[in-house]
Design an enzyme around this catalytic site. Structure first.
Site, short mmCIF file in Angstrom:
data_model
loop_
_atom_site.label_atom_id
_atom_site.label_comp_id
_atom_site.label_asym_id
_atom_site.label_seq_id
_atom_site.Cartn_x
_atom_site.Cartn_y
_atom_site.Cartn_z
CG ASN A 1 -0.31 -0.01 2.51
OD1 ASN A 1 0.73 -0.63 2.69
ND2 ASN A 1 -0.86 0.74 3.45
N GLY B 1 2.56 -5.97 7.24
CA GLY B 1 1.50 -6.59 6.45
C GLY B 1 0.33 -6.96 7.34
CB SER B 2 -2.59 -9.09 6.70
OG SER B 2 -1.90 -10.28 6.36
CD GLU C 1 5.37 -1.30 12.55
OE1 GLU C 1 4.26 -0.80 12.44
OE2 GLU C 1 6.20 -0.96 13.42
CB CYS D 1 -1.95 0.11 8.10
SG CYS D 1 -0.54 1.10 8.54
CD GLU E 1 -6.48 -3.41 8.00
OE1 GLU E 1 -6.14 -4.59 7.86
OE2 GLU E 1 -5.69 -2.47 8.10
N1 LIG Z 1 1.51 -1.55 10.61
C1 LIG Z 1 1.86 -1.02 9.46
O1 LIG Z 1 2.78 -0.20 9.37
C2 LIG Z 1 1.15 -1.41 8.22
C3 LIG Z 1 0.28 -2.49 8.19
N2 LIG Z 1 -0.31 -2.83 7.00
C4 LIG Z 1 -1.25 -3.93 6.96
O2 LIG Z 1 -0.94 -4.78 5.86
C5 LIG Z 1 -2.13 -5.26 5.26
C6 LIG Z 1 -2.16 -4.89 3.79
O3 LIG Z 1 -0.94 -5.17 3.22
P1 LIG Z 1 -0.74 -6.52 2.37
O4 LIG Z 1 0.49 -6.37 1.57
O5 LIG Z 1 -2.01 -6.90 1.71
O6 LIG Z 1 -0.44 -7.57 3.51
P2 LIG Z 1 -0.04 -9.10 3.32
O7 LIG Z 1 0.11 -9.61 4.68
O8 LIG Z 1 -0.95 -9.77 2.38
O9 LIG Z 1 1.40 -9.07 2.58
C7 LIG Z 1 2.51 -8.49 3.23
C8 LIG Z 1 3.78 -9.10 2.65
O10 LIG Z 1 3.80 -10.50 2.96
C9 LIG Z 1 3.83 -11.28 1.77
N3 LIG Z 1 2.95 -12.43 1.99
C10 LIG Z 1 1.63 -12.52 1.73
N4 LIG Z 1 1.16 -13.74 2.09
C11 LIG Z 1 2.23 -14.42 2.58
C12 LIG Z 1 2.41 -15.75 3.11
N5 LIG Z 1 1.40 -16.61 3.20
N6 LIG Z 1 3.65 -16.13 3.53
C13 LIG Z 1 4.69 -15.26 3.44
N7 LIG Z 1 4.59 -13.99 2.94
C14 LIG Z 1 3.37 -13.59 2.52
C15 LIG Z 1 3.31 -10.35 0.69
O11 LIG Z 1 3.82 -10.74 -0.56
P3 LIG Z 1 3.08 -10.21 -1.90
O12 LIG Z 1 2.39 -8.92 -1.58
O13 LIG Z 1 4.22 -10.05 -2.86
O14 LIG Z 1 2.12 -11.29 -2.28
C16 LIG Z 1 3.84 -9.00 1.13
O15 LIG Z 1 5.19 -8.84 0.72
C17 LIG Z 1 -3.28 -4.60 6.00
O16 LIG Z 1 -3.74 -5.48 7.01
C18 LIG Z 1 -2.63 -3.39 6.64
O17 LIG Z 1 -3.29 -2.99 7.82
C19 LIG Z 1 -0.07 -2.15 5.82
C20 LIG Z 1 0.78 -1.07 5.85
C21 LIG Z 1 1.44 -0.62 7.03
C1 LIG Z 2 0.72 8.30 6.01
C2 LIG Z 2 1.56 7.10 5.66
C3 LIG Z 2 1.10 5.86 6.42
C4 LIG Z 2 1.89 4.62 6.03
C5 LIG Z 2 1.57 3.41 6.86
C6 LIG Z 2 0.11 3.00 6.72
O1 LIG Z 2 -0.24 2.26 5.80
O2 LIG Z 2 -0.68 3.49 7.53
#
Ligand SMILES: NC(=O)C1=CN([C@@H]2O[C@H](COP(=O)(O)OP(=O)(O)OC[C@H]3O[C@@H](n4cnc5c(N)ncnc54)[C@H](OP(=O)(O)O)[C@@H]3O)[C@@H](O)[C@H]2O)C=CC1
Ligand SMILES: CCCCCC(=O)O
Length: 455
Positions: free
Chosen positions: A111, A184-185, A206, A240, A331
């Site tokens: 994102n 990520g998630s 995170e 996020c 979410e």
């Molecule tokens: N706390 C924070 O700072 C932030 C949190 N988020 C959270 O992240 C989520 C959205 O981001 P998103 O990228 O969809 O999150 P995902 O958890 O789907 O993916 C995060 C990373 O993990 C990889 N991944 C996905 N599935 C797997 C798996 N089964 N095993 C190992 N690696 C895996 C992805 O690869 P690929 O994408 O290449 O498939 C990506 O590089 C939301 O829940 C959001 O709240 C987002 C931004 C900031």
């Molecule tokens: C304003 C920038 C925020 C980046 C982290 C998030 O996805 O919340």
């Protein structure tokens, strides 16, 4: 993983511990990002039409600020820290050494695919580590430009980018790392944590959460609406720490809805689909269809327009979503804002306590008592009073989650500390050696009891 072995060998040469080596790597990274800023913005636009203003303000300039702060301050952050000595070690001086962990794995989301990938990498380099970065394959253009940048300024045995998706991510997770930084998630965060546990690898996770945004009857409603609309709809709602849903006091619900509609129109124009340059698209068809599906059966107060050919969903307000609805299940992570009214604190508790600890929480109110109540009664990663999202902007504020929204926090010096093992060292003097601690323990018990109060 041949390259991981090469990184370990390189780390063992101690070169990454050299402060000049680290500073030069950061300076080259800063110059390269500055030189390629247009290409980075183009890549972000190609991935999901991220508005250029947002790419500059919330991606490249955030990374450049982190690099410049690290270049300026990391020498001081890296210095061994002297602490007051304990008298039981007399004579001694006592220290904390900041030791790099070694090989770091950074896995990034789609994102904010540029800054969420590089911000942790900056901390890892500043702290003297080697790094593997796995960007998200869901933002392929940004992933490619990240790889080009890193390959043009860093030795592969120092920092390397491995592009790919879940499979590559799992291959990497199967290796032994000295630290894993995952963004990520929550669901994937649990997978990462399990993999790390096999090698007792420390992690920063995170993750995400369902972030409440409370508007009480004393709030400055028009300003609250403007700040909520900004925080919710930047990046097409895919942030996020965006407010996920609104809990508004019954008395001001109507006023807030009117103000939100007005602010959305002022921000994105009346023909919102014409806001192509100001509203990021949904990242892909899967997430786009997921979001459209969340609107089924909901009462739409504003927006709800979409364009399948462009993964476009307009900023949308939804009325009184039921607690059991799909919209309130998890979410949202998109441009849909449920507006739920409340009467008292029990209503607020009913909603917030239904979910894990959120990554962020926001409260709009003029009452300090109510502001303090929300801040202290609920646990959340971080947040703001009378604004949204802005807690992200200050590198002196640790950025991270709690409970199901994550563990560990970074930005600024906090990033340096994340990637440093704090090694305690006592340096004893030899000029005197009090025999108190050595057997035979012939000190009368009454004196030992006296000494206890000094321990
Ligand atoms: N706390 C924070 O700072 C932030 C949190 N988020 C959270 O992240 C989520 C959205 O981001 P998103 O990228 O969809 O999150 P995902 O958890 O789907 O993916 C995060 C990373 O993990 C990889 N991944 C996905 N599935 C797997 C798996 N089964 N095993 C190992 N690696 C895996 C992805 O690869 P690929 O994408 O290449 O498939 C990506 O590089 C939301 O829940 C959001 O709240 C987002 C931004 C900031
Ligand atoms: C304003 C920038 C925020 C980046 C982290 C998030 O996805 O919340």
């Amino acid at each position: 993983m041949e390259l991981l072995q090469q990184q370990r060998k390189f780390f063992n040469t101690q070169q990454t511990k050299d402060l000049t080596f680290r500073k030069k790597a950061l300076q080259r990274l800063e110059q390269e990002i500055e030189a390629r800023e247009d290409a980075i913005c183009d890549a972000l636009y190609a991935d999901f039409k991220k508005p250029i203003f947002e790419s500059l303000a919330l991606e490249t300039q955030i990374v450049l600020a982190e690099i410049r702060l690290a270049i300026k301050k990391f020498g001081r952050w890296a210095k061994p820290k002297k602490v007051s000595a304990s008298w039981v070690n007399f004579p001694s001086s006592e220290w904390i050494y900041k030791e790099p962990y070694g090989s770091i794995l950074v896995i990034a989301p789609w994102n904010y695919p540029f800054q969420l990938a590089l911000a942790p990498v900056i901390g890892a380099i500043a702290a003297g580590n080697t790094v593997f970065l796995k960007p998200s394959e869901m933002a392929p253009n940004t992933s490619a430009v990240l790889k080009e940048i890193i390959e043009s300024v860093c030795l592969p045995e120092h920092v390397t980018v491995v592009e790919g998706g879940v499979e590559i991510s799992q291959e990497l997770l199967a290796q032994r790392w000295d630290y894993i930084f995952f963004t990520g998630s929550t669901q994937v965060g649990q997978i990462v944590y399990k993999s790390a546990a096999k090698h007792l690898t420390p992690v920063t996770l995170e993750l995400g959460g369902k972030n409440p945004c409370i508007v009480d009857h004393s709030a400055k409603v028009k300003l609250a609406a403007k700040r909520i609309v900004w925080g919710k709809f930047i990046n097409g709602g895919q942030t996020c720490i965006a407010p996920d849903y609104i809990l508004v006091h019954k008395k001001v619900k109507g006023e807030l809805i009117r103000a939100l509609k007005k602010s959305i129109t002022e921000s994105y124009g009346s023909d919102i689909e014409g806001a192509a340059e100001d509203l990021a698209r949904i990242i892909n068809a899967k997430h786009y269809q997921r979001l459209k599906g969340l609107l089924i059966g909901e009462e739409i107060l504003f927006g709800g327009t979409y364009n399948d050919s462009d993964n476009y969903l307009s900023p949308t307000l939804v009325n009184e979503s039921a607690l059991e609805s799909k919209l309130m299940e998890d979410e949202i992570f998109g441009p849909i804002l449920p507006i739920i009214s409340y009467e008292d604190k029990a209503d607020i508790e009913k909603y917030i306590s239904r979910y894990g600890k959120p990554l962020a929480a926001y409260v709009f109110s003029k009452s300090k008592k109510f502001q303090d109540y929300i801040t202290e009664a609920y646990s959340f990663g971080g947040g703001a009073i009378n604004d949204t999202v802005v807690q992200f902007t200050n590198p002196r504020l640790p950025f991270g989650g709690v409970g199901s929204s994550g563990m560990g926090a970074y930005h600024g010096q906090h990033s340096f500390e994340v990637f440093s093992h704090h090694k305690s060292v006592v340096k004893r003097g030899n000029w005197i050696d009090p025999s108190l601690r050595y057997p035979p323990y012939n000190l009368p018990l009454k004196y030992i009891k006296m000494l206890k109060k000094f321990l």
